[in-house]
Design an enzyme around this catalytic site. Structure first.
Site, short mmCIF file in Angstrom:
data_model
loop_
_atom_site.label_atom_id
_atom_site.label_comp_id
_atom_site.label_asym_id
_atom_site.label_seq_id
_atom_site.Cartn_x
_atom_site.Cartn_y
_atom_site.Cartn_z
N ASP A 198 35.88 32.69 -24.59
CA ASP A 198 35.18 31.42 -24.47
C ASP A 198 35.49 30.45 -25.62
O ASP A 198 35.54 30.87 -26.80
CB ASP A 198 33.67 31.74 -24.49
N GLU A 261 39.88 30.30 -22.91
CA GLU A 261 39.42 29.03 -22.36
C GLU A 261 39.87 27.93 -23.32
O GLU A 261 39.50 27.94 -24.49
CB GLU A 261 37.90 28.99 -22.27
C1 NOJ Z 1 32.36 27.32 -22.30
C2 NOJ Z 1 31.67 27.93 -21.13
O1 NOJ Z 1 32.56 27.94 -20.04
C3 NOJ Z 1 30.44 27.11 -20.88
O2 NOJ Z 1 29.83 27.41 -19.66
C4 NOJ Z 1 29.51 27.33 -22.05
O3 NOJ Z 1 28.37 26.53 -21.91
C5 NOJ Z 1 30.20 26.97 -23.36
N1 NOJ Z 1 31.53 27.49 -23.46
C6 NOJ Z 1 29.43 27.53 -24.52
O4 NOJ Z 1 29.62 28.92 -24.58
#
Ligand code: NOJ
Length: 528
Positions: A198, A261
Protein backbone atom coordinates in the site's frame (compact mmCIF):
# COMPACT_ATOMS: atom_id res chain seq x y z
CA UNK A 1 1.32 -25.38 -7.90
CA UNK A 2 1.75 -22.83 -10.68
CA UNK A 3 4.68 -20.41 -10.32
CA UNK A 4 4.22 -16.61 -10.59
CA UNK A 5 5.89 -16.65 -14.00
CA UNK A 6 2.84 -18.54 -15.31
CA UNK A 7 0.15 -16.60 -13.49
CA UNK A 8 -1.94 -14.61 -15.96
CA UNK A 9 -4.48 -12.73 -13.83
CA UNK A 10 -5.01 -11.15 -10.42
CA UNK A 11 -8.55 -10.63 -9.10
CA UNK A 12 -8.94 -7.98 -6.40
CA UNK A 13 -11.44 -8.71 -3.65
CA UNK A 14 -12.68 -6.00 -1.32
CA UNK A 15 -13.66 -8.38 1.49
CA UNK A 16 -16.47 -6.26 3.00
CA UNK A 17 -18.31 -6.42 -0.30
CA UNK A 18 -17.80 -9.87 -1.80
CA UNK A 19 -19.99 -12.35 0.09
CA UNK A 20 -21.45 -12.29 3.61
CA UNK A 21 -21.86 -15.76 5.13
CA UNK A 22 -22.75 -14.87 8.73
CA UNK A 23 -25.67 -12.56 8.03
CA UNK A 24 -24.26 -9.29 9.40
CA UNK A 25 -24.43 -7.46 6.07
CA UNK A 26 -20.61 -7.36 5.76
CA UNK A 27 -18.57 -9.70 3.58
CA UNK A 28 -16.16 -12.16 5.22
CA UNK A 29 -13.32 -14.58 4.58
CA UNK A 30 -15.65 -17.61 4.48
CA UNK A 31 -17.54 -15.79 1.73
CA UNK A 32 -14.35 -15.56 -0.32
CA UNK A 33 -13.63 -19.25 0.26
CA UNK A 34 -17.13 -20.12 -0.91
CA UNK A 35 -16.67 -18.17 -4.13
CA UNK A 36 -13.25 -19.55 -5.04
CA UNK A 37 -14.99 -22.13 -7.24
CA UNK A 38 -16.56 -19.27 -9.18
CA UNK A 39 -13.15 -17.62 -9.61
CA UNK A 40 -11.65 -20.88 -10.78
CA UNK A 41 -14.53 -21.31 -13.25
CA UNK A 42 -13.81 -17.79 -14.49
CA UNK A 43 -10.15 -18.63 -15.14
CA UNK A 44 -8.56 -16.56 -12.37
CA UNK A 45 -5.20 -17.79 -11.13
CA UNK A 46 -4.40 -15.34 -8.34
CA UNK A 47 -6.36 -13.14 -5.94
CA UNK A 48 -5.49 -10.05 -3.90
CA UNK A 49 -7.59 -9.53 -0.78
CA UNK A 50 -7.75 -5.99 0.64
CA UNK A 51 -6.99 -5.83 4.40
CA UNK A 52 -8.81 -8.08 6.87
CA UNK A 53 -6.50 -7.63 9.88
CA UNK A 54 -7.49 -6.38 13.35
CA UNK A 55 -8.51 -2.77 12.89
CA UNK A 56 -10.87 -0.10 14.23
CA UNK A 57 -11.90 0.15 10.56
CA UNK A 58 -11.75 3.94 10.28
CA UNK A 59 -10.32 3.31 6.80
CA UNK A 60 -11.95 -0.12 6.52
CA UNK A 61 -8.81 -2.06 7.34
CA UNK A 62 -6.10 0.21 5.93
CA UNK A 63 -5.68 1.25 9.56
CA UNK A 64 -4.14 -1.83 11.16
CA UNK A 65 -4.01 -2.41 14.91
CA UNK A 66 -2.54 -5.94 14.69
CA UNK A 67 -0.78 -7.11 11.54
CA UNK A 68 -0.78 -10.75 12.58
CA UNK A 69 -4.42 -11.34 13.50
CA UNK A 70 -7.77 -11.34 11.71
CA UNK A 71 -10.47 -8.79 12.53
CA UNK A 72 -13.57 -10.62 13.86
CA UNK A 73 -15.66 -8.75 11.26
CA UNK A 74 -14.00 -10.95 8.64
CA UNK A 75 -13.54 -14.21 10.58
CA UNK A 76 -10.75 -16.01 12.34
CA UNK A 77 -7.28 -17.29 11.54
CA UNK A 78 -8.67 -20.80 10.81
CA UNK A 79 -10.97 -19.24 8.23
CA UNK A 80 -8.03 -17.61 6.50
CA UNK A 81 -6.07 -20.85 6.57
CA UNK A 82 -9.02 -22.72 5.05
CA UNK A 83 -9.24 -20.06 2.34
CA UNK A 84 -5.55 -20.40 1.56
CA UNK A 85 -5.78 -24.18 1.40
CA UNK A 86 -8.76 -24.21 -0.91
CA UNK A 87 -7.22 -21.54 -3.17
CA UNK A 88 -4.03 -23.56 -3.48
CA UNK A 89 -6.01 -26.73 -4.24
CA UNK A 90 -7.60 -24.80 -7.10
CA UNK A 91 -4.16 -23.53 -8.21
CA UNK A 92 -5.04 -19.96 -7.26
CA UNK A 93 -2.34 -17.89 -5.58
CA UNK A 94 -3.21 -15.61 -2.68
CA UNK A 95 -1.84 -12.12 -2.30
CA UNK A 96 -2.69 -10.04 0.77
CA UNK A 97 -2.39 -6.33 1.47
CA UNK A 98 0.68 -5.03 3.28
CA UNK A 99 0.26 -1.56 4.74
CA UNK A 100 3.85 -0.64 5.65
CA UNK A 101 3.77 3.15 5.87
CA UNK A 102 1.18 3.73 8.60
CA UNK A 103 -0.71 1.88 11.33
CA UNK A 104 -3.90 2.57 13.21
CA UNK A 105 -3.62 4.97 16.15
CA UNK A 106 -4.89 1.97 18.13
CA UNK A 107 -1.81 -0.10 17.30
CA UNK A 108 0.16 -0.86 20.50
CA UNK A 109 3.28 0.70 18.88
CA UNK A 110 1.48 4.02 18.56
CA UNK A 111 -0.08 3.76 21.99
CA UNK A 112 3.42 3.41 23.40
CA UNK A 113 4.91 5.98 21.09
CA UNK A 114 2.47 8.69 22.11
CA UNK A 115 2.75 7.89 25.84
CA UNK A 116 5.98 9.86 26.44
CA UNK A 117 8.79 11.55 24.54
CA UNK A 118 11.32 9.03 25.82
CA UNK A 119 9.34 5.87 25.20
CA UNK A 120 11.45 3.35 23.23
CA UNK A 121 8.77 3.33 20.52
CA UNK A 122 8.67 7.13 20.20
CA UNK A 123 10.82 6.96 17.09
CA UNK A 124 8.56 4.37 15.41
CA UNK A 125 6.46 7.35 14.27
CA UNK A 126 7.25 10.85 13.10
CA UNK A 127 6.98 13.44 15.87
CA UNK A 128 7.94 17.08 15.50
CA UNK A 129 7.61 20.35 17.39
CA UNK A 130 5.32 22.96 15.93
CA UNK A 131 6.67 26.02 14.15
CA UNK A 132 5.47 29.53 15.07
CA UNK A 133 2.49 28.15 16.98
CA UNK A 134 1.43 26.10 14.01
CA UNK A 135 2.10 22.77 12.25
CA UNK A 136 5.76 21.82 11.61
CA UNK A 137 5.32 22.33 7.83
CA UNK A 138 2.66 22.70 5.12
CA UNK A 139 2.26 19.01 4.18
CA UNK A 140 -1.34 18.02 3.42
CA UNK A 141 -3.06 14.73 4.10
CA UNK A 142 -4.66 12.81 1.24
CA UNK A 143 -7.84 12.61 3.27
CA UNK A 144 -8.01 16.41 3.65
CA UNK A 145 -6.40 19.05 5.90
CA UNK A 146 -2.94 19.17 7.41
CA UNK A 147 -0.84 15.99 7.73
CA UNK A 148 0.02 16.97 11.29
CA UNK A 149 -2.03 16.34 14.42
CA UNK A 150 -1.16 17.90 17.75
CA UNK A 151 -1.02 15.46 20.66
CA UNK A 152 -1.67 17.21 23.98
CA UNK A 153 -0.03 14.54 26.15
CA UNK A 154 3.52 15.14 24.93
CA UNK A 155 3.03 18.53 23.27
CA UNK A 156 4.24 17.50 19.80
CA UNK A 157 2.68 16.88 16.40
CA UNK A 158 2.63 13.47 14.69
CA UNK A 159 2.53 12.99 10.94
CA UNK A 160 -0.35 11.24 9.15
CA UNK A 161 -0.37 11.20 5.35
CA UNK A 162 -3.95 9.88 5.45
CA UNK A 163 -6.55 10.08 8.26
CA UNK A 164 -5.43 11.29 11.66
CA UNK A 165 -6.23 7.76 12.88
CA UNK A 166 -3.43 6.52 10.56
CA UNK A 167 -0.10 7.82 11.92
CA UNK A 168 2.86 7.42 9.53
CA UNK A 169 5.52 4.91 10.50
CA UNK A 170 9.09 6.19 10.51
CA UNK A 171 10.94 4.14 7.90
CA UNK A 172 14.19 5.93 8.71
CA UNK A 173 14.18 3.87 11.90
CA UNK A 174 15.82 0.48 11.15
CA UNK A 175 13.70 -1.16 13.86
CA UNK A 176 10.54 -0.23 11.95
CA UNK A 177 11.95 -1.70 8.76
CA UNK A 178 12.83 -4.91 10.61
CA UNK A 179 9.31 -5.12 12.13
CA UNK A 180 7.62 -4.82 8.74
CA UNK A 181 9.89 -7.39 7.13
CA UNK A 182 9.05 -9.80 9.96
CA UNK A 183 5.35 -9.26 9.28
CA UNK A 184 5.94 -10.21 5.64
CA UNK A 185 7.80 -13.35 6.77
CA UNK A 186 4.95 -14.27 9.14
CA UNK A 187 2.47 -14.44 6.24
CA UNK A 188 4.90 -15.89 3.71
CA UNK A 189 5.75 -18.67 6.19
CA UNK A 190 2.03 -19.43 6.46
CA UNK A 191 1.87 -19.93 2.71
CA UNK A 192 0.68 -16.55 1.43
CA UNK A 193 2.10 -16.09 -2.07
CA UNK A 194 2.52 -12.37 -2.35
CA UNK A 195 1.91 -8.87 -1.08
CA UNK A 196 0.19 -5.91 -2.63
CA UNK A 197 2.04 -3.07 -0.93
CA UNK A 198 0.00 0.00 0.00
CA UNK A 199 0.86 3.65 -0.66
CA UNK A 200 4.63 3.36 -1.01
CA UNK A 201 5.26 6.91 -2.24
CA UNK A 202 5.60 8.17 1.35
CA UNK A 203 8.04 5.49 2.51
CA UNK A 204 10.84 8.07 2.34
CA UNK A 205 10.41 11.79 2.95
CA UNK A 206 12.56 14.89 2.90
CA UNK A 207 14.91 14.44 5.90
CA UNK A 208 14.73 18.18 6.59
CA UNK A 209 10.93 18.24 6.52
CA UNK A 210 10.90 21.35 4.34
CA UNK A 211 7.61 22.77 3.03
CA UNK A 212 6.14 21.35 -0.17
CA UNK A 213 6.17 23.86 -3.06
CA UNK A 214 2.92 25.56 -3.95
CA UNK A 215 1.26 24.53 -7.21
CA UNK A 216 0.96 27.57 -9.50
CA UNK A 217 -1.59 25.76 -11.70
CA UNK A 218 -4.09 25.22 -8.91
CA UNK A 219 -7.11 27.47 -8.54
CA UNK A 220 -9.24 26.70 -5.52
CA UNK A 221 -8.93 26.34 -1.79
CA UNK A 222 -5.23 27.02 -1.04
CA UNK A 223 -5.37 24.40 1.73
CA UNK A 224 -6.29 21.56 -0.61
CA UNK A 225 -3.95 18.69 -1.35
CA UNK A 226 -3.85 19.79 -5.00
CA UNK A 227 -2.67 23.28 -4.03
CA UNK A 228 0.81 21.84 -3.46
CA UNK A 229 3.48 20.07 -5.44
CA UNK A 230 4.45 17.13 -3.27
CA UNK A 231 8.16 17.44 -3.82
CA UNK A 232 9.09 17.00 -0.15
CA UNK A 233 6.51 14.75 1.47
CA UNK A 234 7.01 11.80 -0.86
CA UNK A 235 9.63 9.87 -2.80
CA UNK A 236 12.49 11.08 -0.62
CA UNK A 237 16.18 10.16 -0.92
CA UNK A 238 15.80 6.60 0.43
CA UNK A 239 12.75 5.71 -1.63
CA UNK A 240 14.35 3.01 -3.76
CA UNK A 241 16.60 1.74 -0.99
CA UNK A 242 13.65 1.07 1.35
CA UNK A 243 11.56 -0.56 -1.36
CA UNK A 244 14.48 -2.75 -2.33
CA UNK A 245 15.02 -3.76 1.29
CA UNK A 246 11.35 -4.68 1.65
CA UNK A 247 11.20 -6.62 -1.61
CA UNK A 248 14.38 -8.52 -0.80
CA UNK A 249 12.36 -10.60 1.70
CA UNK A 250 11.16 -12.45 -1.43
CA UNK A 251 14.75 -13.72 -1.90
CA UNK A 252 14.37 -15.81 1.24
CA UNK A 253 11.62 -17.85 -0.43
CA UNK A 254 11.09 -19.82 -3.59
CA UNK A 255 8.33 -18.02 -5.39
CA UNK A 256 6.90 -14.88 -3.80
CA UNK A 257 5.78 -11.69 -5.52
CA UNK A 258 5.19 -8.09 -4.48
CA UNK A 259 3.29 -5.40 -6.32
CA UNK A 260 3.43 -1.79 -5.21
CA UNK A 261 0.53 0.59 -5.25
CA UNK A 262 1.97 3.61 -7.02
CA UNK A 263 0.45 6.59 -8.78
CA UNK A 264 3.21 8.59 -10.45
CA UNK A 265 2.90 12.35 -10.13
CA UNK A 266 3.34 14.39 -13.31
CA UNK A 267 4.19 17.44 -11.21
CA UNK A 268 7.35 15.61 -10.14
CA UNK A 269 8.71 14.95 -13.62
CA UNK A 270 8.31 12.26 -16.25
CA UNK A 271 5.87 9.64 -14.96
CA UNK A 272 7.56 6.75 -16.75
CA UNK A 273 10.86 7.68 -15.20
CA UNK A 274 9.05 7.35 -11.86
CA UNK A 275 7.63 3.97 -12.89
CA UNK A 276 11.07 2.78 -13.92
CA UNK A 277 12.55 3.82 -10.56
CA UNK A 278 10.17 1.37 -8.92
CA UNK A 279 10.07 -1.34 -11.52
CA UNK A 280 13.82 -1.79 -11.38
CA UNK A 281 13.97 -2.08 -7.62
CA UNK A 282 13.78 -5.87 -7.50
CA UNK A 283 12.88 -8.60 -10.05
CA UNK A 284 10.11 -9.90 -7.77
CA UNK A 285 8.52 -6.50 -7.25
CA UNK A 286 6.31 -4.65 -9.69
CA UNK A 287 3.88 -1.71 -9.70
CA UNK A 288 0.31 -1.52 -10.95
CA UNK A 289 -0.08 0.33 -14.23
CA UNK A 290 -2.97 2.72 -13.54
CA UNK A 291 -2.59 5.16 -16.42
CA UNK A 292 -5.81 4.34 -18.27
CA UNK A 293 -7.70 6.25 -15.64
CA UNK A 294 -7.25 9.62 -17.32
CA UNK A 295 -9.72 8.31 -19.94
CA UNK A 296 -7.80 9.72 -22.90
CA UNK A 297 -9.65 7.77 -25.52
CA UNK A 298 -7.30 7.77 -28.52
CA UNK A 299 -5.42 4.88 -30.08
CA UNK A 300 -2.11 6.77 -30.06
CA UNK A 301 -2.36 7.73 -26.38
CA UNK A 302 -3.11 4.21 -25.30
CA UNK A 303 -0.36 2.86 -27.53
CA UNK A 304 2.22 5.19 -25.94
CA UNK A 305 1.08 4.33 -22.44
CA UNK A 306 1.43 0.60 -23.04
CA UNK A 307 4.82 0.96 -24.70
CA UNK A 308 6.21 3.25 -22.02
CA UNK A 309 5.06 1.12 -19.14
CA UNK A 310 6.38 -2.08 -20.73
CA UNK A 311 9.71 -0.41 -21.32
CA UNK A 312 9.89 0.65 -17.66
CA UNK A 313 8.88 -2.86 -16.60
CA UNK A 314 11.39 -4.68 -18.76
CA UNK A 315 13.03 -6.37 -15.78
CA UNK A 316 9.88 -7.39 -13.91
CA UNK A 317 6.31 -8.62 -14.43
CA UNK A 318 3.89 -5.93 -15.66
CA UNK A 319 0.56 -5.61 -13.81
CA UNK A 320 -1.94 -3.93 -16.13
CA UNK A 321 -4.96 -2.64 -14.25
CA UNK A 322 -8.17 -0.76 -14.99
CA UNK A 323 -9.96 -0.49 -11.66
CA UNK A 324 -9.63 -0.78 -7.91
CA UNK A 325 -11.38 0.16 -4.65
CA UNK A 326 -10.19 3.77 -4.90
CA UNK A 327 -11.29 4.58 -8.48
CA UNK A 328 -14.77 5.05 -9.93
CA UNK A 329 -16.07 1.94 -11.71
CA UNK A 330 -14.78 1.59 -15.24
CA UNK A 331 -18.25 1.34 -16.83
CA UNK A 332 -19.34 4.53 -15.06
CA UNK A 333 -16.19 6.28 -16.27
CA UNK A 334 -16.25 5.21 -19.87
CA UNK A 335 -19.67 3.79 -20.70
CA UNK A 336 -20.40 0.15 -21.51
CA UNK A 337 -18.86 -0.12 -24.96
CA UNK A 338 -15.54 1.49 -24.14
CA UNK A 339 -15.28 -0.36 -20.84
CA UNK A 340 -15.81 -3.63 -22.67
CA UNK A 341 -13.09 -2.97 -25.22
CA UNK A 342 -10.68 -1.69 -22.55
CA UNK A 343 -11.22 -4.91 -20.57
CA UNK A 344 -10.55 -6.84 -23.76
CA UNK A 345 -7.27 -4.98 -24.19
CA UNK A 346 -6.38 -5.37 -20.51
CA UNK A 347 -6.76 -9.13 -20.81
CA UNK A 348 -4.46 -9.31 -23.83
CA UNK A 349 -1.42 -7.32 -22.67
CA UNK A 350 1.66 -9.08 -21.24
CA UNK A 351 2.16 -10.04 -17.62
CA UNK A 352 -0.66 -10.12 -15.11
CA UNK A 353 -4.08 -8.63 -15.92
CA UNK A 354 -5.74 -7.21 -12.84
CA UNK A 355 -9.53 -7.35 -12.46
CA UNK A 356 -11.41 -5.53 -9.70
CA UNK A 357 -14.29 -7.59 -8.32
CA UNK A 358 -17.50 -6.94 -10.24
CA UNK A 359 -15.76 -5.37 -13.24
CA UNK A 360 -16.06 -8.73 -14.98
CA UNK A 361 -19.86 -8.28 -15.02
CA UNK A 362 -19.80 -4.54 -15.67
CA UNK A 363 -20.81 -3.32 -12.21
CA UNK A 364 -21.38 0.42 -12.10
CA UNK A 365 -20.91 3.05 -9.40
CA UNK A 366 -23.47 2.66 -6.62
CA UNK A 367 -26.54 4.87 -6.44
CA UNK A 368 -25.78 6.27 -3.02
CA UNK A 369 -27.20 9.12 -1.00
CA UNK A 370 -25.26 11.18 1.53
CA UNK A 371 -26.74 9.02 4.31
CA UNK A 372 -25.28 5.89 2.78
CA UNK A 373 -21.69 7.14 2.79
CA UNK A 374 -19.37 5.23 5.14
CA UNK A 375 -15.92 6.20 3.85
CA UNK A 376 -14.23 8.71 6.17
CA UNK A 377 -12.28 10.11 3.24
CA UNK A 378 -15.46 11.52 1.71
CA UNK A 379 -15.55 15.21 2.61
CA UNK A 380 -18.67 16.04 4.66
CA UNK A 381 -20.28 12.79 3.55
CA UNK A 382 -20.37 14.02 0.00
CA UNK A 383 -21.41 11.39 -2.52
CA UNK A 384 -19.43 12.99 -5.32
CA UNK A 385 -16.03 11.31 -5.50
CA UNK A 386 -16.78 9.03 -2.56
CA UNK A 387 -14.89 5.75 -2.80
CA UNK A 388 -18.02 3.97 -1.54
CA UNK A 389 -19.37 4.28 -5.08
CA UNK A 390 -17.02 1.55 -6.24
CA UNK A 391 -17.35 -0.59 -3.12
CA UNK A 392 -21.00 -1.68 -3.27
CA UNK A 393 -21.85 -5.38 -2.77
CA UNK A 394 -20.99 -7.91 -5.45
CA UNK A 395 -24.00 -8.66 -7.64
CA UNK A 396 -24.33 -12.43 -7.68
CA UNK A 397 -28.02 -12.71 -8.65
CA UNK A 398 -31.26 -10.74 -8.98
CA UNK A 399 -32.58 -11.39 -5.45
CA UNK A 400 -33.24 -8.62 -2.91
CA UNK A 401 -29.62 -8.28 -1.71
CA UNK A 402 -28.12 -9.62 -4.93
CA UNK A 403 -27.10 -12.91 -3.29
CA UNK A 404 -24.49 -10.97 -1.28
CA UNK A 405 -26.15 -11.31 2.12
CA UNK A 406 -29.33 -12.36 3.87
CA UNK A 407 -29.32 -9.04 5.77
CA UNK A 408 -29.28 -5.40 4.75
CA UNK A 409 -25.75 -4.86 3.36
CA UNK A 410 -23.35 -2.24 4.77
CA UNK A 411 -23.69 -0.32 1.51
CA UNK A 412 -26.84 -0.54 -0.63
CA UNK A 413 -26.87 -2.98 -3.51
CA UNK A 414 -27.11 -1.24 -6.87
CA UNK A 415 -30.66 -1.40 -8.30
CA UNK A 416 -29.29 -2.60 -11.61
CA UNK A 417 -28.41 -5.94 -9.97
CA UNK A 418 -31.63 -7.35 -11.40
CA UNK A 419 -29.94 -7.16 -14.81
CA UNK A 420 -26.22 -6.98 -14.09
CA UNK A 421 -25.40 -10.09 -12.07
CA UNK A 422 -23.28 -13.22 -12.30
CA UNK A 423 -26.17 -15.68 -12.70
CA UNK A 424 -27.78 -13.93 -15.63
CA UNK A 425 -24.46 -13.22 -17.36
CA UNK A 426 -23.41 -16.84 -17.04
CA UNK A 427 -26.20 -17.85 -19.38
CA UNK A 428 -25.88 -15.01 -21.90
CA UNK A 429 -23.23 -16.04 -24.43
CA UNK A 430 -22.25 -12.51 -25.37
CA UNK A 431 -22.07 -11.17 -21.79
CA UNK A 432 -19.09 -9.30 -20.44
CA UNK A 433 -18.64 -12.15 -17.97
CA UNK A 434 -18.34 -14.73 -20.74
CA UNK A 435 -15.94 -12.49 -22.63
CA UNK A 436 -13.74 -12.37 -19.52
CA UNK A 437 -13.97 -16.11 -19.08
CA UNK A 438 -13.00 -16.82 -22.64
CA UNK A 439 -10.00 -14.48 -22.55
CA UNK A 440 -8.88 -15.64 -19.11
CA UNK A 441 -8.96 -19.26 -20.25
CA UNK A 442 -7.02 -18.32 -23.39
CA UNK A 443 -4.42 -16.54 -21.24
CA UNK A 444 -4.05 -19.70 -19.21
CA UNK A 445 -3.72 -22.00 -22.20
CA UNK A 446 -1.74 -19.87 -24.68
CA UNK A 447 1.61 -18.78 -23.19
CA UNK A 448 2.02 -16.23 -26.00
CA UNK A 449 -0.74 -14.11 -24.42
CA UNK A 450 0.86 -14.10 -21.00
CA UNK A 451 4.59 -14.24 -21.71
CA UNK A 452 4.86 -13.23 -25.38
CA UNK A 453 6.54 -9.91 -26.14
CA UNK A 454 4.58 -6.96 -27.46
CA UNK A 455 5.28 -4.59 -30.31
CA UNK A 456 3.19 -1.99 -32.10
CA UNK A 457 1.76 -2.73 -35.54
CA UNK A 458 2.60 0.43 -37.47
CA UNK A 459 1.03 0.92 -40.94
CA UNK A 460 -2.52 -0.19 -40.26
CA UNK A 461 -3.37 2.88 -42.35
CA UNK A 462 -6.00 3.98 -39.87
CA UNK A 463 -5.37 6.30 -36.90
CA UNK A 464 -8.40 5.03 -34.99
CA UNK A 465 -6.94 1.55 -34.77
CA UNK A 466 -4.52 0.35 -32.12
CA UNK A 467 -2.61 -2.67 -33.41
CA UNK A 468 -0.51 -4.86 -31.12
CA UNK A 469 1.61 -7.80 -32.13
CA UNK A 470 2.47 -10.49 -29.62
CA UNK A 471 5.31 -12.93 -30.27
CA UNK A 472 6.75 -16.00 -28.60
CA UNK A 473 9.25 -18.43 -30.14
CA UNK A 474 8.04 -18.25 -33.70
CA UNK A 475 4.33 -17.83 -32.80
CA UNK A 476 2.49 -14.60 -33.55
CA UNK A 477 -0.78 -13.09 -32.41
CA UNK A 478 -2.38 -9.73 -33.24
CA UNK A 479 -4.79 -7.57 -31.30
CA UNK A 480 -6.66 -4.75 -33.04
CA UNK A 481 -8.82 -2.25 -31.18
CA UNK A 482 -11.08 0.30 -32.83
CA UNK A 483 -11.26 3.51 -30.77
CA UNK A 484 -13.84 5.16 -33.05
CA UNK A 485 -17.64 5.03 -32.67
CA UNK A 486 -18.05 3.90 -36.29
CA UNK A 487 -16.74 0.86 -38.11
CA UNK A 488 -13.19 1.15 -39.49
CA UNK A 489 -11.13 -0.65 -42.12
CA UNK A 490 -7.41 -1.26 -41.82
CA UNK A 491 -4.60 -3.49 -43.07
CA UNK A 492 -3.40 -6.55 -41.20
CA UNK A 493 0.23 -7.58 -41.75
CA UNK A 494 -0.35 -11.27 -42.50
CA UNK A 495 -3.01 -13.94 -42.69
CA UNK A 496 -4.22 -14.96 -39.27
CA UNK A 497 -7.26 -16.62 -37.79
CA UNK A 498 -9.82 -14.69 -35.75
CA UNK A 499 -9.84 -16.31 -32.32
CA UNK A 500 -12.26 -14.06 -30.48
CA UNK A 501 -13.69 -10.56 -30.41
CA UNK A 502 -15.68 -8.16 -28.25
CA UNK A 503 -18.44 -8.42 -30.88
CA UNK A 504 -19.98 -11.25 -32.83
CA UNK A 505 -17.47 -12.33 -35.50
CA UNK A 506 -20.31 -12.03 -38.06
CA UNK A 507 -19.85 -8.26 -37.78
CA UNK A 508 -16.22 -8.50 -38.87
CA UNK A 509 -15.12 -8.80 -42.49
CA UNK A 510 -11.65 -9.78 -43.63
CA UNK A 511 -10.40 -10.06 -47.17
CA UNK A 512 -6.97 -9.73 -48.80
CA UNK A 513 -5.36 -8.53 -45.57
CA UNK A 514 -8.00 -5.82 -45.16
CA UNK A 515 -10.22 -6.01 -42.13
CA UNK A 516 -13.34 -4.04 -41.15
CA UNK A 517 -14.56 -4.05 -37.57
CA UNK A 518 -17.42 -2.25 -35.77
CA UNK A 519 -16.92 0.82 -33.54
CA UNK A 520 -15.37 0.04 -30.12
CA UNK A 521 -14.53 -3.45 -31.24
CA UNK A 522 -11.51 -5.50 -30.26
CA UNK A 523 -10.33 -8.58 -32.12
CA UNK A 524 -7.71 -11.23 -31.41
CA UNK A 525 -6.00 -13.05 -34.30
CA UNK A 526 -3.47 -15.86 -34.17
CA UNK A 527 -1.18 -16.92 -36.99
CA UNK A 528 -1.81 -20.63 -37.45
C1 NOJ B 1 -4.29 3.28 -0.52
C2 NOJ B 1 -5.46 2.37 -0.38
O1 NOJ B 1 -5.72 1.77 -1.63
C3 NOJ B 1 -6.60 3.21 0.12
O2 NOJ B 1 -7.83 2.55 0.07
C4 NOJ B 1 -6.25 3.64 1.53
O3 NOJ B 1 -7.24 4.49 2.03
C5 NOJ B 1 -4.92 4.38 1.55
N1 NOJ B 1 -3.90 3.73 0.78
C6 NOJ B 1 -4.39 4.47 2.96
O4 NOJ B 1 -3.93 3.22 3.37
Amino acid sequence: MKIWQDVASLYQIYPRSFLDTNGDGIGDLNGITEKLDYLSWLGIDSIWISPFFVSPLTDFGYDIANYRAIDPTFGQMEDFQALLKKAHNLDIKVMIDLVPCHTSDQHPWFQESRSSRDNPKRNYYIWRDGKDNSEPNNWRSLSGGSSWEFDELTGQFYLHSFLKTQPDLNWDNPEVRAEIKNIVRFWFDMGVDGMRVDAIWGISKDPDFKDDSTNPDFYGNPDNYGAFIHDRCKMGPHFQKYLQELASVCDEYNDKQMVFEFYPDDKLGDIYHQYSQILTVHPKASAFFMEYRDNEWHAKNIEKKIENYLQSASSTTPFFCIGNHDQPRIVSRLGEERARVLSFLNLLTPGISVIYYGDEIGMMNGELTADDIRDNFSPANSVVDSRDLERTPMQWNDSQFAGFSSAKPWLPVNNNHTKINVDSEKIANDSLLNMHRKLLKLRQTLPILKNGDLSIVENTGNGFILGLKRGLVGQRAYIFINFADEKQSFSVPENAKIITSTHSVNLITAENLQMTIPGHCGVLLIVQ
